[in-house]
Scaffold this motif. Structure first.
Motif, mmCIF file in Angstrom:
data_model
loop_
_atom_site.group_PDB
_atom_site.id
_atom_site.type_symbol
_atom_site.label_atom_id
_atom_site.label_comp_id
_atom_site.label_asym_id
_atom_site.label_seq_id
_atom_site.Cartn_x
_atom_site.Cartn_y
_atom_site.Cartn_z
ATOM 1 N N CYS A 92 44.771 -44.367 -16.086
ATOM 2 C CA CYS A 92 44.615 -42.922 -16.306
ATOM 3 C C CYS A 92 45.434 -42.148 -15.282
ATOM 4 N N THR A 96 39.707 -38.370 -15.756
ATOM 5 C CA THR A 96 39.256 -38.855 -17.057
ATOM 6 C C THR A 96 37.808 -39.295 -16.970
ATOM 7 N N SER A 146 40.425 -35.292 -19.196
ATOM 8 C CA SER A 146 40.501 -36.146 -20.378
ATOM 9 C C SER A 146 39.187 -36.888 -20.585
#
Length: 246
Positions: A92, A96, A146
């Motif tokens: 990532c 996230t 995210s």
């Protein structure tokens, strides 16, 4: 069994020894939340990378350049192993949060770190609570964080990884309501690390492929209506393509 024991020692040992780190991170967060979030992300990514190294897995990454670095996304992947989280989280590029099952919330220290990392806990038995979690995830994405979810709802324990469980369509509201792209992730052979020969951890080849971003508002009406099935088809095509690489 040796690798399994080492992984257990690493995970449990880190959780216990990380108590002072949690306190420091909490203090940092009082003054600079972004700094605390990024610090927590990088710390856990480092721990996960070490654990993956202990497993001896040889990991091939394909298409990681497809992940946008200038906006939040919804990661969608197939799910066959506990190690799927480690395999994807280490890659990532920015904040996230993962959507995890509610049963993990009471676990001391682990759940604290998960909250630090913007993870959300989903009650699969309570529709109203589940919808609240999805709404929170939408807000996370809108704020630049995210979200990653495995929409099969649980680990697929079938013998053939090409036969995925149906994707829950409700998960995809995160993308349609937040207006973010979907990044499909195809994880091949991850069950061979551990689940296929529990309780042993064995070295194996694993392929993690990131597909091109899917923009729901650019899809045909029927595909947009069945976004889960459409994304699952994209992931299946990647799994089939990479089958001979593992």
């Amino acid at each position: 069994m040796f690798r399994f024991l080492i992984v257990c020692i690493c995970v449990i040992g880190y959780l216990i020894l990380s108590i002072p780190i949690l306190i420091v991170e909490w203090i940092v967060g009082k003054f600079n939340k972004r700094a605390k979030d990024i610090s927590s992300l990088r710390i856990i990514q480092t721990v996960f990378k070490f654990v993956l190294k202990v497993t001896g897995a040889k990991i091939t990454i394909i298409g990681h350049e497809n992940v946008p670095t200038n906006q939040a996304v919804l990661y969608i992947g197939n799910h066959r192993s506990f190690f799927d989280i480690l395999l994807t989280y280490t890659l990532c590029p920015d904040l996230t949060g993962y959507i995890a099952k509610k049963e993990m919330e009471p676990i001391p220290l682990l759940s604290t770190w998960m909250r630090y990392l913007h993870c959300l806990f989903l009650d699969r038995q309570d529709i109203k609570a589940g919808m609240k979690t999805i709404l929170t995830a939408i807000d996370k994405v809108k704020s630049g964080i995210s979200i990653c979810i495995f929409p099969e709802g649980t680990r697929n324990k079938g013998e053939n990884e090409l036969e995925m469980l149906p994707f829950h369509e409700g998960s995809f509201k995160i993308a349609t309501k937040a207006g973010c792209p979907i990044i499909p992730i195809a994880i091949s052979n991850s069950a061979e690390i551990f689940e296929a020969h529990f309780p042993k951890i064995k070295p194996c080849k694993v392929v993690v492929e990131y597909g091109a971003p899917i923009y729901p508002d650019q899809l045909e009406k029927e595909d947009k209506k069945h976004l889960g099935a459409y994304t699952q088809k994209v992931i299946l095509e990647m799994l089939e393509k990479n089958h001979d690489l593992v």
